[in-house]
Design a protein around this motif. Structure first.
Motif, PDB file in Angstrom:
ATOM      1  N   PRO A   1      12.005  34.131  37.008  1.00 37.09           N
ATOM      2  CA  PRO A   1      12.753  34.756  38.103  1.00 37.09           C
ATOM      3  C   PRO A   1      14.177  35.069  37.673  1.00 37.09           C
ATOM      4  O   PRO A   1      14.840  34.243  37.029  1.00 37.09           O
ATOM      5  CB  PRO A   1      12.729  33.689  39.209  1.00 37.09           C
ATOM      6  N   THR A   2      14.643  36.276  38.013  1.00 34.93           N
ATOM      7  CA  THR A   2      15.969  36.724  37.588  1.00 34.93           C
ATOM      8  C   THR A   2      16.734  37.304  38.765  1.00 34.93           C
ATOM      9  O   THR A   2      16.189  38.092  39.538  1.00 34.93           O
ATOM     10  CB  THR A   2      15.858  37.795  36.487  1.00 34.93           C
TER      11      THR A   2
ATOM     12  N   ASP B   1      14.538  47.207  36.414  1.00 30.66           N
ATOM     13  CA  ASP B   1      13.282  47.903  36.150  1.00 30.66           C
ATOM     14  C   ASP B   1      12.567  47.368  34.914  1.00 30.66           C
ATOM     15  O   ASP B   1      11.332  47.462  34.820  1.00 30.66           O
ATOM     16  CB  ASP B   1      13.530  49.405  35.979  1.00 30.66           C
ATOM     17  N   ASN B   2      13.322  46.814  33.973  1.00 30.99           N
ATOM     18  CA  ASN B   2      12.727  46.358  32.716  1.00 30.99           C
ATOM     19  C   ASN B   2      12.466  44.861  32.670  1.00 30.99           C
ATOM     20  O   ASN B   2      11.985  44.348  31.654  1.00 30.99           O
ATOM     21  CB  ASN B   2      13.618  46.767  31.546  1.00 30.99           C
ATOM     22  N   LEU B   3      12.770  44.169  33.750  1.00 27.42           N
ATOM     23  CA  LEU B   3      12.472  42.742  33.856  1.00 27.42           C
ATOM     24  C   LEU B   3      11.239  42.543  34.717  1.00 27.42           C
ATOM     25  O   LEU B   3      10.971  43.311  35.650  1.00 27.42           O
ATOM     26  CB  LEU B   3      13.666  41.986  34.449  1.00 27.42           C
ATOM     27  N   GLN B   4      10.476  41.497  34.413  1.00 24.04           N
ATOM     28  CA  GLN B   4       9.201  41.273  35.087  1.00 24.04           C
ATOM     29  C   GLN B   4       9.365  40.792  36.529  1.00 24.04           C
ATOM     30  O   GLN B   4       8.536  41.092  37.387  1.00 24.04           O
ATOM     31  CB  GLN B   4       8.385  40.234  34.300  1.00 24.04           C
ATOM     32  N   ASN B   5      10.431  40.052  36.785  1.00 21.87           N
ATOM     33  CA  ASN B   5      10.531  39.357  38.076  1.00 21.87           C
ATOM     34  C   ASN B   5      11.997  39.277  38.501  1.00 21.87           C
ATOM     35  O   ASN B   5      12.571  38.199  38.602  1.00 21.87           O
ATOM     36  CB  ASN B   5       9.912  37.965  37.953  1.00 21.87           C
ATOM     37  N   ALA B   6      12.612  40.452  38.739  1.00 22.59           N
ATOM     38  CA  ALA B   6      14.047  40.489  39.015  1.00 22.59           C
ATOM     39  C   ALA B   6      14.348  41.059  40.382  1.00 22.59           C
ATOM     40  O   ALA B   6      13.632  41.941  40.883  1.00 22.59           O
ATOM     41  CB  ALA B   6      14.764  41.315  37.945  1.00 22.59           C
ATOM     42  N   ARG B   7      15.424  40.541  40.976  1.00 22.07           N
ATOM     43  CA  ARG B   7      15.933  41.121  42.212  1.00 22.07           C
ATOM     44  C   ARG B   7      17.413  41.426  42.022  1.00 22.07           C
ATOM     45  O   ARG B   7      18.106  40.753  41.255  1.00 22.07           O
ATOM     46  CB  ARG B   7      15.695  40.211  43.406  1.00 22.07           C
TER      47      ARG B   7
ATOM     48  N   LYS C   1      14.047  28.748  32.945  1.00 18.08           N
ATOM     49  CA  LYS C   1      13.513  28.481  34.276  1.00 18.08           C
ATOM     50  C   LYS C   1      13.922  29.592  35.224  1.00 18.08           C
ATOM     51  O   LYS C   1      13.098  30.173  35.937  1.00 18.08           O
ATOM     52  CB  LYS C   1      14.010  27.126  34.790  1.00 18.08           C
ATOM     53  N   ASN C   2      15.216  29.889  35.244  1.00 20.88           N
ATOM     54  CA  ASN C   2      15.768  30.978  36.051  1.00 20.88           C
ATOM     55  C   ASN C   2      16.890  31.648  35.264  1.00 20.88           C
ATOM     56  O   ASN C   2      17.581  31.000  34.476  1.00 20.88           O
ATOM     57  CB  ASN C   2      16.329  30.460  37.384  1.00 20.88           C
TER      58      ASN C   2
ATOM     59  N   VAL D   1      20.414  37.664  28.104  1.00 23.07           N
ATOM     60  CA  VAL D   1      19.223  38.500  27.947  1.00 23.07           C
ATOM     61  C   VAL D   1      18.674  38.384  26.528  1.00 23.07           C
ATOM     62  O   VAL D   1      17.463  38.255  26.314  1.00 23.07           O
ATOM     63  CB  VAL D   1      19.522  39.969  28.308  1.00 23.07           C
ATOM     64  N   ASN D   2      19.562  38.421  25.542  1.00 21.81           N
ATOM     65  CA  ASN D   2      19.118  38.277  24.157  1.00 21.81           C
ATOM     66  C   ASN D   2      18.468  36.923  23.924  1.00 21.81           C
ATOM     67  O   ASN D   2      17.471  36.821  23.191  1.00 21.81           O
ATOM     68  CB  ASN D   2      20.292  38.483  23.193  1.00 21.81           C
ATOM     69  N   TYR D   3      19.025  35.895  24.543  1.00 23.05           N
ATOM     70  CA  TYR D   3      18.412  34.571  24.442  1.00 23.05           C
ATOM     71  C   TYR D   3      17.020  34.589  25.070  1.00 23.05           C
ATOM     72  O   TYR D   3      16.051  34.078  24.495  1.00 23.05           O
ATOM     73  CB  TYR D   3      19.278  33.515  25.125  1.00 23.05           C
ATOM     74  N   GLY D   4      16.924  35.192  26.251  1.00 29.07           N
ATOM     75  CA  GLY D   4      15.647  35.226  26.955  1.00 29.07           C
ATOM     76  C   GLY D   4      14.574  35.987  26.200  1.00 29.07           C
ATOM     77  O   GLY D   4      13.385  35.636  26.260  1.00 29.07           O
ATOM     78  N   LYS D   5      14.974  37.014  25.471  1.00 29.63           N
ATOM     79  CA  LYS D   5      13.996  37.783  24.705  1.00 29.63           C
ATOM     80  C   LYS D   5      13.432  36.968  23.541  1.00 29.63           C
ATOM     81  O   LYS D   5      12.274  37.128  23.167  1.00 29.63           O
ATOM     82  CB  LYS D   5      14.629  39.087  24.196  1.00 29.63           C
TER      83      LYS D   5
END
Length: 325
Positions: free
Chosen positions: A265-266, A286-292, A153-154, A142-146
């Motif tokens: 996508p997460t 809830d805090n991710l844009q595109n998560a399931r 990509k995913n 998550v820290n990397y993604g931020k």
């Protein structure tokens, strides 16, 4: 006891200058129908020699181990089936496992771990990562993604560590409630022994297993989970140092800050019996844009081990929606 904290994150992949030889070998362990090509290499990353392991030859998935302080070994056997379709890439984080311990201990921090991962991506020549992280590895992911959202990509968060300090404390209460008096007594005895002080590999592993078995739905399988963990005195000592240094990061934190930067996508995947509060994973979603969010039955903190078939199907379906079991 600080060591009890280790047992949760046990166990969620640069360059810049290669300093080791690559070794290829066939992996023909039981339960693997296809012989997997494996590649092991040591690469100098931001001044520290990092150990990298690749299994399989398909589309790459970089998998981050938990801890802080552990290493990839506890993950590898349980990802062999996925490696029949994908190339699974592990590496040991700085100071962990077969990766060198840095001369400057101030470099053992989450920001440096993020930069190491970015350098590894560059070394691997992967434009956009399929990035998976287990437990603490999910926090690192998550820290990397931020910081590097455009390089993802995913994203796959496997039994992610608590999203904030409040859930962190609640997780430990859940773990303590599952520990028997006998296990607590045995854990104290092992950690107070001379062999533990000397970082005897078998003794340190025994302490980990006693402390961590509450993170399995079936605690009797703890030996099987850790069958591939091979400590040396050096790696055992390094694990405890890294964990002690990193522990302060979890006293007052909230990983959800600025998570909206992650748009890829997460998949958040966990067991229904995990000690991490379910609300923590819901908060991540809830805090991710595109998560399931997917919950596997009869599993706790190690779904890739406890419900491997269902876990693999979920990952394959996430990465390829046309996948059929």
């Amino acid at each position: 006891m600080n060591f009890i904290r280790i047992c949760f994150f046990t166990i969620t992949i640069i360059a810049l200058n290669s300093c080791g030889d690559k070794t290829k070998q066939d992996n023909t362990q039981q339960n693997t129908e296809i012989a997997l090509e494996t590649i092991d290499e040591n690469v100098s990353i931001n001044g520290v020699s990092h150990y990298i392991k690749k299994m399989g030859t398909g589309e790459p998935i970089v998998v981050l181990h938990g801890g802080p302080g552990l290493f990839h070994n506890y993950l590898a056997p349980h990802f062999e089936k996925l490696a029949e379709k994908y190339q699974i890439i592990f590496y040991d984080q700085r100071g962990c496992g077969k990766t060198d311990f840095p001369k400057d201990t101030t470099s053992i921090n989450i920001d440096q771990f993020v930069e190491d991962l970015e350098a590894i991506r560059t070394h691997l020549k992967i434009e956009k990562l399929n990035l998976a992280g287990h437990s603490f590895g999910a926090i690192l992911a998550v820290n990397y993604g931020k910081k590097y959202p455009n390089n993802l990509k995913n994203l796959i968060l496997i039994s992610p560590a608590p999203a904030n300090s409040e859930y962190f404390d609640q997780m430990f209460r859940n773990m303590q409630n599952k520990r028997t008096d006998e296990d607590i007594k045995n854990l104290v005895k092992v950690m107070s022994s001379k062999d533990f002080d000397k970082r005897n590999p078998e003794t340190v592993l025994e302490a980990i297993k006693i402390g961590d078995k509450v993170n399995l739905a079936d605690q009797s399988k703890i030996d099987e989970l850790y069958a591939s963990m091979n400590f040396t005195e050096e790696s055992a000592n390094n694990m405890l140092i890294v964990n002690s240094i990193m522990e302060k990061n979890f006293f007052n934190y909230n990983i959800t800050e600025n998570m909206t930067a992650i748009e890829c996508p997460t998949l958040i995947i966990l067991g229904d019996l995990d000690n991490v509060p379910f609300a923590s994973s819901q908060l991540l979603q809830d805090n991710l844009q595109n998560a399931r969010l997917e919950v596997l039955q009869h599993a706790a903190h190690y779904p890739f081990f406890e419900a491997q078939k269902e876990f693999n199907a979920s990952v394959k379906n996430f990465l390829n929606p046309e996948y059929e079991q």
